[in-house]
Motif scaffolding. Structure first.
Motif, PDB file in Angstrom:
ATOM      1  N   GLU A 188       8.503  -6.243  -3.132  1.00 56.80           N
ATOM      2  CA  GLU A 188       7.118  -5.879  -2.837  1.00 56.80           C
ATOM      3  C   GLU A 188       6.632  -6.569  -1.567  1.00 56.80           C
ATOM      4  O   GLU A 188       5.956  -5.956  -0.728  1.00 56.80           O
ATOM      5  CB  GLU A 188       6.207  -6.232  -4.015  1.00 56.80           C
ATOM      6  CG  GLU A 188       4.764  -5.824  -3.783  1.00 56.80           C
ATOM      7  CD  GLU A 188       3.964  -5.677  -5.055  1.00 56.80           C
ATOM      8  OE1 GLU A 188       2.750  -5.934  -5.000  1.00 56.80           O
ATOM      9  OE2 GLU A 188       4.535  -5.318  -6.093  1.00 56.80           O
ATOM     10  N   SER A 226       8.624  -5.008   1.530  1.00 53.31           N
ATOM     11  CA  SER A 226       8.204  -3.635   1.817  1.00 53.31           C
ATOM     12  C   SER A 226       6.768  -3.599   2.329  1.00 53.31           C
ATOM     13  O   SER A 226       6.440  -2.812   3.226  1.00 53.31           O
ATOM     14  CB  SER A 226       8.361  -2.746   0.580  1.00 53.31           C
ATOM     15  OG  SER A 226       7.601  -3.218  -0.509  1.00 53.31           O
ATOM     16  N   SER A 227       5.909  -4.455   1.798  1.00 53.48           N
ATOM     17  CA  SER A 227       4.519  -4.519   2.287  1.00 53.48           C
ATOM     18  C   SER A 227       4.485  -4.958   3.739  1.00 53.48           C
ATOM     19  O   SER A 227       3.733  -4.399   4.554  1.00 53.48           O
ATOM     20  CB  SER A 227       3.702  -5.487   1.423  1.00 53.48           C
ATOM     21  OG  SER A 227       3.621  -5.052   0.083  1.00 53.48           O
ATOM     22  N   TYR A 284       6.909  -4.679   5.953  1.00 53.30           N
ATOM     23  CA  TYR A 284       7.487  -3.606   6.764  1.00 53.30           C
ATOM     24  C   TYR A 284       6.465  -2.500   7.032  1.00 53.30           C
ATOM     25  O   TYR A 284       6.298  -2.043   8.174  1.00 53.30           O
ATOM     26  CB  TYR A 284       8.715  -3.030   6.059  1.00 53.30           C
ATOM     27  CG  TYR A 284       9.209  -1.733   6.644  1.00 53.30           C
ATOM     28  CD1 TYR A 284      10.000  -1.726   7.795  1.00 53.30           C
ATOM     29  CD2 TYR A 284       8.874  -0.514   6.053  1.00 53.30           C
ATOM     30  CE1 TYR A 284      10.440  -0.525   8.344  1.00 53.30           C
ATOM     31  CE2 TYR A 284       9.312   0.691   6.599  1.00 53.30           C
ATOM     32  CZ  TYR A 284      10.089   0.674   7.734  1.00 53.30           C
ATOM     33  OH  TYR A 284      10.521   1.855   8.284  1.00 53.30           O
ATOM     34  N   LEU A 285       5.781  -2.061   5.979  1.00 56.64           N
ATOM     35  CA  LEU A 285       4.817  -0.974   6.130  1.00 56.64           C
ATOM     36  C   LEU A 285       3.623  -1.400   6.971  1.00 56.64           C
ATOM     37  O   LEU A 285       3.112  -0.636   7.792  1.00 56.64           O
ATOM     38  CB  LEU A 285       4.360  -0.490   4.750  1.00 56.64           C
ATOM     39  CG  LEU A 285       5.447   0.195   3.910  1.00 56.64           C
ATOM     40  CD1 LEU A 285       4.963   0.407   2.477  1.00 56.64           C
ATOM     41  CD2 LEU A 285       5.862   1.523   4.537  1.00 56.64           C
ATOM     42  N   TYR A 286       3.166  -2.637   6.786  1.00 58.52           N
ATOM     43  CA  TYR A 286       2.040  -3.157   7.565  1.00 58.52           C
ATOM     44  C   TYR A 286       2.363  -3.152   9.057  1.00 58.52           C
ATOM     45  O   TYR A 286       1.529  -2.792   9.889  1.00 58.52           O
ATOM     46  CB  TYR A 286       1.710  -4.578   7.097  1.00 58.52           C
ATOM     47  CG  TYR A 286       0.536  -5.201   7.816  1.00 58.52           C
ATOM     48  CD1 TYR A 286      -0.771  -4.963   7.388  1.00 58.52           C
ATOM     49  CD2 TYR A 286       0.734  -6.031   8.919  1.00 58.52           C
ATOM     50  CE1 TYR A 286      -1.858  -5.532   8.054  1.00 58.52           C
ATOM     51  CE2 TYR A 286      -0.342  -6.605   9.592  1.00 58.52           C
ATOM     52  CZ  TYR A 286      -1.632  -6.350   9.150  1.00 58.52           C
ATOM     53  OH  TYR A 286      -2.704  -6.900   9.814  1.00 58.52           O
ATOM     54  N   LEU A 319      -1.093   2.824   2.768  1.00 60.01           N
ATOM     55  CA  LEU A 319       0.015   1.866   2.697  1.00 60.01           C
ATOM     56  C   LEU A 319       0.456   1.650   1.254  1.00 60.01           C
ATOM     57  O   LEU A 319       1.654   1.531   0.970  1.00 60.01           O
ATOM     58  CB  LEU A 319      -0.400   0.536   3.327  1.00 60.01           C
ATOM     59  CG  LEU A 319      -0.678   0.547   4.835  1.00 60.01           C
ATOM     60  CD1 LEU A 319      -1.149  -0.824   5.301  1.00 60.01           C
ATOM     61  CD2 LEU A 319       0.563   0.981   5.620  1.00 60.01           C
ATOM     62  N   THR A 320      -0.500   1.598   0.343  1.00 59.62           N
ATOM     63  CA  THR A 320      -0.182   1.431  -1.080  1.00 59.62           C
ATOM     64  C   THR A 320       0.632   2.613  -1.584  1.00 59.62           C
ATOM     65  O   THR A 320       1.606   2.447  -2.331  1.00 59.62           O
ATOM     66  CB  THR A 320      -1.478   1.295  -1.901  1.00 59.62           C
ATOM     67  OG1 THR A 320      -2.178   0.129  -1.466  1.00 59.62           O
ATOM     68  CG2 THR A 320      -1.174   1.169  -3.389  1.00 59.62           C
ATOM     69  N   ARG A 365       4.147   2.412  -0.168  1.00 60.62           N
ATOM     70  CA  ARG A 365       4.935   1.390  -0.865  1.00 60.62           C
ATOM     71  C   ARG A 365       5.391   1.886  -2.235  1.00 60.62           C
ATOM     72  O   ARG A 365       6.545   1.665  -2.638  1.00 60.62           O
ATOM     73  CB  ARG A 365       4.129   0.101  -1.011  1.00 60.62           C
ATOM     74  CG  ARG A 365       4.927  -1.049  -1.627  1.00 60.62           C
ATOM     75  CD  ARG A 365       4.101  -2.321  -1.682  1.00 60.62           C
ATOM     76  NE  ARG A 365       2.930  -2.159  -2.531  1.00 60.62           N
ATOM     77  CZ  ARG A 365       1.872  -2.964  -2.524  1.00 60.62           C
ATOM     78  NH1 ARG A 365       1.830  -3.994  -1.693  1.00 60.62           N
ATOM     79  NH2 ARG A 365       0.853  -2.758  -3.329  1.00 60.62           N
ATOM     80  N   VAL A 389       9.340   1.843  -3.675  1.00 62.19           N
ATOM     81  CA  VAL A 389       9.807   0.938  -4.729  1.00 62.19           C
ATOM     82  C   VAL A 389       9.836   1.609  -6.097  1.00 62.19           C
ATOM     83  O   VAL A 389      10.053   0.935  -7.099  1.00 62.19           O
ATOM     84  CB  VAL A 389       8.942  -0.347  -4.791  1.00 62.19           C
ATOM     85  CG1 VAL A 389       8.952  -1.060  -3.454  1.00 62.19           C
ATOM     86  CG2 VAL A 389       7.512  -0.033  -5.224  1.00 62.19           C
TER      87      VAL A 389
END
Length: 241
Positions: A56, A59-60, A62-64, A75-76, A79, A83
């Motif tokens: 978590e 991946s958070s 990376y996405l940010y 973004l949520t 993610r 996952v």
């Protein structure tokens, strides 16, 4: 797990563990531990818990960094698509993780090595083991290598049925339905094949270990077909689906 087999797995993922017991621990499913009357902490569930948290965070991050202009809600959602169980199970299949997991005889005989829940949990447990053995940087590189490839298609697949429904409604050409056309294999290893249809017209076909998964694949196939045809057909003023 034999030395040769665990060496093969380390070679496959490109990581050599300093403490092999961590990797062995990550591959012990609860059914195997129960069958051999091991204590609960001997199965991979605690490592799965840790790996889930590492996943978590990574991946958070990376996405940010990748989607700089997207709001928190988007973004949520992104993610969640990365996952989720089917996505992680797919990553596990990419490294043949199923053949290395220690299962009870019963779980093994009933198709456990290809079950999404078992594969995704073991994938997270391996992440947890890597984190304990070599830290966040190496765990992050592992996640990047096997999870952050083809992100757009992973996101598209996650919401495929919803997205296809929106496309069909926008086209206004009829109602979307899913038709089961084939079941193959023994009860514990069935493969379902489903067609996505508008009326009697087939717009996508998919197969999976459950009807729901097969429908998701059929919707994903229909969307890919739509996206491929959209530009040329729109130029001619025709509908794409």
């Amino acid at each position: 797990m034999g030395t040769e087999k665990i060496e093969g797995f380390q070679h496959k993922i490109g990581i050599r563990f300093q403490d092999l017991k961590l990797l062995q621990h990550a591959l012990i499913h609860s059914s195997y531990a129960n069958e051999r009357r091991m204590t609960k902490e001997k199965n991979n569930e605690r490592l799965e818990f840790l790996g889930d948290a590492v996943l978590e965070l990574v991946s958070s991050d990376y996405l940010y960094r990748t989607y700089k202009n997207e709001p928190e809600g988007k973004l949520t959602k992104l993610r969640a698509s990365l996952v989720c169980e089917p996505t992680l199970a797919g990553c596990a299949r990419d490294i043949d993780l199923g053949k290395y997991i220690k299962l009870s005889k019963g779980e093994d005989m009933t198709g456990g090595r290809d079950r999404d829940s078992i594969l995704s949990d073991a994938f997270e447990a391996v992440i947890g083991a890597i984190y304990l053995d070599q830290g966040l940087e190496t765990a992050g590189k592992f996640i990047e290598k096997y999870l952050f490839q083809d992100v757009e298609n992973k996101v598209l697949f996650f919401d495929a049925k919803t997205n296809l429904q929106e496309i069909v409604q926008g086209e206004g050409k009829g109602s979307l339905s899913y038709e089961l056309i084939k079941e193959e294999g023994p009860d514990h290893q069935k493969v379902f094949t489903v067609e996505a249809r508008i009326g009697d017209r087939v717009i996508g076909t998919g197969s999976g270990r459950s009807k729901k998964n097969a429908e998701q694949h059929a919707a994903f196939e229909a969307i890919k077909r739509y996206k491929k045809q959209a530009a040329s057909e729109n130029e001619d003023g025709h509908s794409c689906i």
